[in-house]
Write an enzyme that holds these catalytic residues in place. Structure first.
Site, PDB file in Angstrom:
ATOM      1  N   CYS A 135       0.822  -1.213   0.000  1.00 12.93           N
ATOM      2  CA  CYS A 135       0.000   0.000   0.000  1.00 12.93           C
ATOM      3  C   CYS A 135       0.856   1.263   0.000  1.00 12.93           C
ATOM      4  CB  CYS A 135      -0.930  -0.013   1.205  1.00 12.93           C
ATOM      5  SG  CYS A 135      -1.927   1.474   1.330  1.00 12.93           S
ATOM      6  N   CYS A 138      -0.505   4.114   2.102  1.00 13.75           N
ATOM      7  CA  CYS A 138      -0.295   3.992   3.555  1.00 13.75           C
ATOM      8  C   CYS A 138       1.163   4.248   3.926  1.00 13.75           C
ATOM      9  CB  CYS A 138      -0.629   2.586   4.047  1.00 13.75           C
ATOM     10  SG  CYS A 138      -2.031   1.824   3.284  1.00 13.75           S
ATOM     11  N   ASP A 139       2.092   3.706   3.144  1.00 13.07           N
ATOM     12  CA  ASP A 139       3.486   3.646   3.588  1.00 13.07           C
ATOM     13  C   ASP A 139       4.474   4.483   2.764  1.00 13.07           C
ATOM     14  OD1 ASP A 139       2.669   1.812   5.539  1.00 13.07           O
ATOM     15  OD2 ASP A 139       2.858   0.142   4.129  1.00 13.07           O
TER      16      ASP A 139
END
Ligand code: NAP
Length: 309
Positions: A135, A138-139
């Site tokens: 992701c 997200c990261d």
């Protein structure tokens, strides 16, 4: 044990689930949704949605999911942010267990969607959630001014690679062949980006790490098995998804990959159990098609409930 029998329980909460919730709430079926601990589904992990009609400027995935939920709740959808553990569809009313509590329903709409597939290359497990992620939204921000890899040749890989250029100094996109499943527009956006290098005929054989985490990968050319080393501190795997159907314990017919098979319109092999969205869809897998199917499932469930009288 509860004596309360719901008309409709909706399992899952992406565009399919919320649309099913909206329609069944407006049909006065007082639906109950188990949205999952991470409600909203895969679009909670998406940056911009540019291809959902009605948003000329695009919209963030999480923002859209919040709006879909609000709209369905406004008409009476009851949402619990909990996961369904198991079900018993062998007799009616159907049984659904959530955190040990039993819920009964005359019909169920399954909208659990799909989850990311990992590569499974040597050394991957040790770096999962550290240097290796599925992701970018997200990261990605953890990899400012670093060199990262993206693996895959579909829209997800193009989207992740393009998004990562906001942070990374260089993004190398690896694809195992030279034909891309990605749409032309998304491929070209990635291919033209000065920070993105696309490497075809390239697979990850194993991951390399040192004391500070991920340090690179051994790449293999699938045509002749030749290998080379590449350095990177982050890697994003974007090679597709698998349907979330494990909790059904084979009580519903699926294909060999686990996708639920629709039998009559959106009804599954068990009359009274319906399914919509990515958990069924092996072909389109778009927010708009999932929402459309959620609408169909709610209408099919409403009609089926009526026919039972
Ligand atoms: P996908 O289209 O199925 O593409 C998966 C890619 O991963 C393929 O290029 C495939 O290679 C590769 N792959 C699969 N297994 C692999 C393995 N073990 N090792 C290396 N490579 C592997 O999946 P997706 O990109 O996640 O897209 C899924 C759906 O969501 C599509 O319908 C897409 O249009 C949609 N989507 C849309 C958007 C958007 O419009 N904004 C964004 C993301 C996704 P091969 O081609 O060689 O099989």
């Amino acid at each position: 044990m509860t004596d309360d029998v719901r008309n409709v329980i909706i399992i899952g909460s992406g565009p399919a689930g919320y649309t099913a919730g909206l329609y069944s709430a407006r049909a006065l079926l007082e639906p109950l949704m188990f949205a999952g601990y991470m409600s909203g589904g895969q679009l909670m992990l998406t940056s911009d949605i540019e291809n959902f009609p009605g948003y000329p400027e695009g919209i963030g995935g999480p923002e859209m999911m919040i709006q879909l939920r609000e709209q369905a709740e406004k008409f009476g959808l009851e949402v619990q942010d909990k996961n369904v553990e198991k079900v018993d569809f062998s007799e009616r009313p159907f049984k659904v267990w959530v955190e040990g509590e039993l819920f009964l329903s005359k019909s169920v709409i399954i909208c659990t969607g799909a989850e990311s597939i990992w590569l499974g290359a040597e050394g991957e497990d040790e770096q999962k959630g550290r240097g290796i992620s599925t992701c970018a939204t997200c990261d990605g921000a953890f990899f400012r001014e670093q060199e990262v890899l993206v693996i895959g040749g579909g829209d997800s890989a193009m989207e992740e690679a393009t998004f990562l250029t906001r942070f990374a100094s260089k993004v190398t996109l690896l694809h195992r062949r030279d034909v891309f499943r990605a749409s032309k527009v998304m491929y070209e956006r990635a291919a033209k980006h000065p920070k993105i290098e696309i490497k075809t005929f390239s697979s990850v054989k194993s991951w390399l790490s040192d004391d500070s985490g991920l340090s690179g990968a051994i790449l293999e050319d699938p045509r002749d098995g030749s290998t080379e080393e590449i350095s990177c501190t982050g890697a994003f795997i974007a090679i597709g998804h698998k349907p979330i159907t494990g909790f059904l314990d084979k009580q519903i017919e699926t294909d060999e990959s686990g996708y639920i098979l629709a039998k009559i319109h959106t009804m599954t092999s068990v009359p009274g159990i319906f399914a919509a969205g990515d958990v069924v869809d092996t072909r389109y897998r778009q927010a708009i098609t999932a929402a459309g199917m959620g609408c169909q499932a709610a209408m099919d469930a409403e009609k089926w409930l009526e026919d039972q009288h």
